[in-house]
Design a protein around this motif. Structure first.
Motif, PDB file in Angstrom:
ATOM      1  N   UNK A  36     108.389  33.862  93.897  1.00  0.00           N
ATOM      2  CA  UNK A  36     108.523  35.113  93.061  1.00  0.00           C
ATOM      3  C   UNK A  36     107.518  35.884  92.649  1.00  0.00           C
ATOM      4  N   UNK A  37     106.484  35.121  92.539  1.00  0.00           N
ATOM      5  CA  UNK A  37     104.924  35.930  92.084  1.00  0.00           C
ATOM      6  C   UNK A  37     104.464  36.645  93.315  1.00  0.00           C
ATOM      7  N   UNK A  38     104.239  35.836  94.343  1.00  0.00           N
ATOM      8  CA  UNK A  38     103.159  36.183  95.232  1.00  0.00           C
ATOM      9  C   UNK A  38     103.766  36.374  96.734  1.00  0.00           C
ATOM     10  N   UNK A  39     105.248  35.835  96.956  1.00  0.00           N
ATOM     11  CA  UNK A  39     106.022  35.811  97.886  1.00  0.00           C
ATOM     12  C   UNK A  39     105.191  34.690  99.002  1.00  0.00           C
ATOM     13  N   UNK A  40     104.824  33.657  98.341  1.00  0.00           N
ATOM     14  CA  UNK A  40     104.013  32.695  99.050  1.00  0.00           C
ATOM     15  C   UNK A  40     104.637  31.216  98.749  1.00  0.00           C
ATOM     16  N   UNK A  41     104.703  30.592  99.999  1.00  0.00           N
ATOM     17  CA  UNK A  41     105.698  29.463 100.296  1.00  0.00           C
ATOM     18  C   UNK A  41     104.448  28.337 100.009  1.00  0.00           C
ATOM     19  N   UNK A  42     104.420  27.647  98.830  1.00  0.00           N
ATOM     20  CA  UNK A  42     103.476  26.377  98.395  1.00  0.00           C
ATOM     21  C   UNK A  42     103.812  25.155  99.123  1.00  0.00           C
ATOM     22  N   UNK A  43     102.788  24.443  99.185  1.00  0.00           N
ATOM     23  CA  UNK A  43     102.739  23.109  99.938  1.00  0.00           C
ATOM     24  C   UNK A  43     102.795  22.143  98.827  1.00  0.00           C
ATOM     25  N   UNK A  44     103.328  20.814  99.019  1.00  0.00           N
ATOM     26  CA  UNK A  44     103.253  19.840  97.993  1.00  0.00           C
ATOM     27  C   UNK A  44     101.854  19.396  97.339  1.00  0.00           C
ATOM     28  N   UNK A  45     100.752  19.589  98.011  1.00  0.00           N
ATOM     29  CA  UNK A  45      99.544  19.529  97.551  1.00  0.00           C
ATOM     30  C   UNK A  45      99.220  20.380  96.341  1.00  0.00           C
ATOM     31  N   UNK A  46      99.383  21.708  97.183  1.00  0.00           N
ATOM     32  CA  UNK A  46      99.140  22.938  96.092  1.00  0.00           C
ATOM     33  C   UNK A  46      99.858  22.808  94.787  1.00  0.00           C
ATOM     34  N   UNK A  47     101.126  22.544  94.880  1.00  0.00           N
ATOM     35  CA  UNK A  47     102.203  22.786  93.733  1.00  0.00           C
ATOM     36  C   UNK A  47     101.718  21.530  92.894  1.00  0.00           C
ATOM     37  N   UNK A  48     101.225  20.431  93.397  1.00  0.00           N
ATOM     38  CA  UNK A  48     100.908  19.215  92.550  1.00  0.00           C
ATOM     39  C   UNK A  48      99.729  19.627  91.569  1.00  0.00           C
ATOM     40  N   UNK A  49      98.745  20.394  92.337  1.00  0.00           N
ATOM     41  CA  UNK A  49      97.446  20.667  92.036  1.00  0.00           C
ATOM     42  C   UNK A  49      97.601  21.581  90.833  1.00  0.00           C
ATOM     43  N   UNK A  50      98.435  22.632  91.047  1.00  0.00           N
ATOM     44  CA  UNK A  50      98.639  23.636  89.840  1.00  0.00           C
ATOM     45  C   UNK A  50      99.440  23.110  88.811  1.00  0.00           C
ATOM     46  N   UNK A  51     100.571  22.556  89.061  1.00  0.00           N
ATOM     47  CA  UNK A  51     101.211  21.960  87.973  1.00  0.00           C
ATOM     48  C   UNK A  51     100.475  20.956  87.014  1.00  0.00           C
ATOM     49  N   UNK A  52      99.581  20.089  87.649  1.00  0.00           N
ATOM     50  CA  UNK A  52      98.747  19.160  86.916  1.00  0.00           C
ATOM     51  C   UNK A  52      97.700  19.979  86.088  1.00  0.00           C
ATOM     52  N   UNK A  53      97.304  21.052  86.680  1.00  0.00           N
ATOM     53  CA  UNK A  53      96.354  21.657  85.905  1.00  0.00           C
ATOM     54  C   UNK A  53      97.190  22.565  84.597  1.00  0.00           C
ATOM     55  N   UNK A  54      98.248  23.088  84.850  1.00  0.00           N
ATOM     56  CA  UNK A  54      99.012  23.738  83.766  1.00  0.00           C
ATOM     57  C   UNK A  54      99.393  22.623  82.622  1.00  0.00           C
ATOM     58  N   UNK A  55      99.704  21.570  83.050  1.00  0.00           N
ATOM     59  CA  UNK A  55     100.089  20.772  82.064  1.00  0.00           C
ATOM     60  C   UNK A  55      99.009  20.031  81.337  1.00  0.00           C
ATOM     61  N   UNK A  56      97.796  19.806  82.120  1.00  0.00           N
ATOM     62  CA  UNK A  56      96.675  19.220  81.122  1.00  0.00           C
ATOM     63  C   UNK A  56      96.062  20.396  80.323  1.00  0.00           C
ATOM     64  N   UNK A  57      96.274  21.598  80.668  1.00  0.00           N
ATOM     65  CA  UNK A  57      95.865  22.777  79.628  1.00  0.00           C
ATOM     66  C   UNK A  57      96.832  22.895  78.511  1.00  0.00           C
ATOM     67  N   UNK A  58      98.240  22.668  78.748  1.00  0.00           N
ATOM     68  CA  UNK A  58      99.081  22.542  77.667  1.00  0.00           C
ATOM     69  C   UNK A  58      98.929  21.650  76.785  1.00  0.00           C
ATOM     70  N   UNK A  59      98.698  20.276  77.151  1.00  0.00           N
ATOM     71  CA  UNK A  59      98.342  19.098  76.260  1.00  0.00           C
ATOM     72  C   UNK A  59      97.029  19.282  75.716  1.00  0.00           C
ATOM     73  N   UNK A  60      96.174  19.837  76.148  1.00  0.00           N
ATOM     74  CA  UNK A  60      94.822  20.028  75.480  1.00  0.00           C
ATOM     75  C   UNK A  60      95.105  21.109  74.498  1.00  0.00           C
ATOM     76  N   UNK A  61      95.739  22.030  74.511  1.00  0.00           N
ATOM     77  CA  UNK A  61      96.199  23.145  73.779  1.00  0.00           C
ATOM     78  C   UNK A  61      96.727  22.728  72.189  1.00  0.00           C
ATOM     79  N   UNK A  62      97.690  21.591  72.765  1.00  0.00           N
ATOM     80  CA  UNK A  62      98.403  20.800  71.611  1.00  0.00           C
ATOM     81  C   UNK A  62      97.459  19.900  70.840  1.00  0.00           C
ATOM     82  N   UNK A  63      96.498  19.246  71.461  1.00  0.00           N
ATOM     83  CA  UNK A  63      95.387  18.628  70.613  1.00  0.00           C
ATOM     84  C   UNK A  63      94.488  19.812  69.599  1.00  0.00           C
ATOM     85  N   UNK A  64      94.290  20.760  70.297  1.00  0.00           N
ATOM     86  CA  UNK A  64      93.456  21.555  69.521  1.00  0.00           C
ATOM     87  C   UNK A  64      94.201  22.296  68.418  1.00  0.00           C
TER      88      UNK A  64
END
Length: 473
Positions: free
Chosen positions: A161-189
């Protein structure tokens, strides 16, 4: 140190500055809020690190804070800075005239009418990710980590919906891992004594910068590809097209359109807020469906009996019982349960409670959603609460998307997305919780997540048993 309600003052055994209470809230924010409500009623007053913190548990008080007297409060500057450190200056992290300008520009792009235009992209994402991860042959089954499944589907939906881009499993995993790591870091801070400057080494800084780069590079590449070919702008009917074209028809301050940096930063927000909250809500919805087969059967009958010929996908997204099951899942397990706070800009009265300037006010959504005064048998899954003929729910007793001027901008987007995913799964699969297991306890990881892995067995239904209404999904 003491905590007091409007009628009493109760000594709490603590070390100086209220640090044990801070630790209690950090480790178990849901349990802490429930504890305060049980012991102190509708208002709990705390003092931690020389800061006044008030919890309000009645819907009337919450409505005063977020809606009726919203101009007397502001979002917490410290919290906004923490999120700005990885999201930039978007419609979530700004305040005042900057926030008002971005909100005016973006609001039309997330209206129900505009969101309908994204449904085709959502459907394509759902078909692709479900087809990749779940059994395709009737009768075949697979035991699946539900959080992994919903993360993959909602990440594909966001990228399409953002980019009309069909993702791969590797890409989806990489981005979701990054987002969740950043939100956890924010909770720590959030619980640190001070926010360190960008140049100062601190725990998690290296990983944080790495994850920010992962997301930022992905977004920048898509924006560059689109803007380098002006003829492609406006032809994709996706969110990036909307961001590039969005205008403020009556600008009062700043540019009438979003700057390139604001487009980038609001894309990060859509990743950070858009995929993880929907993923969390759907994870709990699937778990509830797996433990309530009678609800699934009733839901299927509603879909099969609906007249969906004129606008099938939009029709699916508005079916009453389907949406009632999602709303009830979000009541029991609201994705956004933490960090819902405001700061008093001046001395105000909330009901009979005096709130002095500078007081941090906490709105405990989990407690509101589990209050028996608003919801009979509050811990029981009862979708009929949200049917059109149900008793009226008190205002501000149910608010998974917030309330007032700062309510979630993507509410319609998320609601349609979740309805389409839920309908697709319910029509095509039978659900069963892993043998011998019960639904896990929830914990706050910014979004509300299962404390242990939730596994559900998905069994592909026989297509011959479906009516024509099912073929749209």
């Amino acid at each position: 140190m003491t905590i007091d309600s409007s009628n009493n003052t109760v000594p709490i055994r603590t070390a100086p500055l209220g640090l044990p209470l801070l630790s209690f809230i950090q480790k178990d924010p849901l349990g802490a809020a429930s504890h305060f409500q049980r012991h102190f009623g509708d208002v709990a007053r705390l003092n931690i690190l020389f800061r006044r913190i008030y919890y309000f548990f009645s819907p009337d008080a919450v409505r005063q804070i977020l809606v009726d007297q919203h101009s007397d409060f502001t979002r917490e500057t410290r919290l906004l800075k923490i999120f700005e450190s990885f999201q930039g200056k978007n419609v979530l992290t700004t305040e005042g005239v900057d926030w008002e300008r971005q909100r005016r520009i973006l609001t039309p792009g997330f209206s129900p009418k505009r969101v309908v235009g994204y449904l085709g992209l959502m459907r394509d994402a759902i078909d692709a990710s479900v087809g990749e991860l779940l059994p395709a042959e009737p009768g075949r089954s697979a035991l699946v980590d539900v959080d992994f499944l919903t993360t993959r589907i909602t990440m594909d939906v966001i990228l399409r919906t953002l980019f009309s881009h069909a993702t791969t499993q590797a890409e989806a995993s990489s981005v979701s891992t990054a987002i969740r790591a950043l939100t956890r870091q924010s909770m720590r801070e959030v619980y640190w004594a001070f926010i360190p400057p960008n140049w100062l080494p601190y725990p998690g800084r290296t990983a944080k910068l790495k994850h920010i780069k992962t997301i930022s590079d992905l977004i920048a590449n898509h924006i560059k590809a689109r803007t380098s070919k002006p003829r492609d702008i406006g032809t994709q009917n996706d969110v990036l097209d909307m961001l590039l074209a969005a205008r403020d028809d009556a600008p009062t301050t700043g540019s009438a359109s979003l700057t390139s940096q604001e487009i980038h930063d609001n894309c990060i927000l859509l990743f950070a807020a858009g995929f993880d909250t929907a993923s969390s809500a759907l994870t709990w919805w699937i778990g509830l469906m797996a433990t309530h087969p009678d609800v699934v059967e009733k839901l299927r009958k509603e879909i099969e009996g609906a007249n969906l010929r004129n606008s099938p996908m939009e029709g699916i997204a508005h079916l009453p019982y389907l949406n009632a099951t999602i709303k009830e899942a979000m009541r029991l397990y609201s994705p956004s349960t933490a960090l819902f706070t405001r700061v008093a800009l001046r001395d105000v009265m909330i009901g009979d409670t005096a709130v002095s300037k500078g007081t941090l006010v906490a709105v405990p959504i989990w407690s509101l959603h589990h209050d028996e005064r608003s919801f009979a048998e509050p811990d029981t899954f009862r979708p009929n609460r949200f049917m059109p003929d149900a008793s009226t729910i008190p205002r501000s007793a149910y608010m998974p998307f917030g309330a007032g001027p700062h309510f979630c901008l993507g509410q319609h987007f998320a609601s349609m997305e979740m309805a389409l995913i839920a309908a697709h799964l319910a029509q095509n699969f039978d659900f069963a919780l892993e043998e011998g297991k019960v639904l896990p306890e929830p914990f706050v990881d910014l979004a509300l997540k299962p404390k242990s892995t939730m596994r559900v067995r998905f069994t592909r239904r026989d297509a011959r048993k479906k009516t024509n209404a099912n073929t749209i999904l």
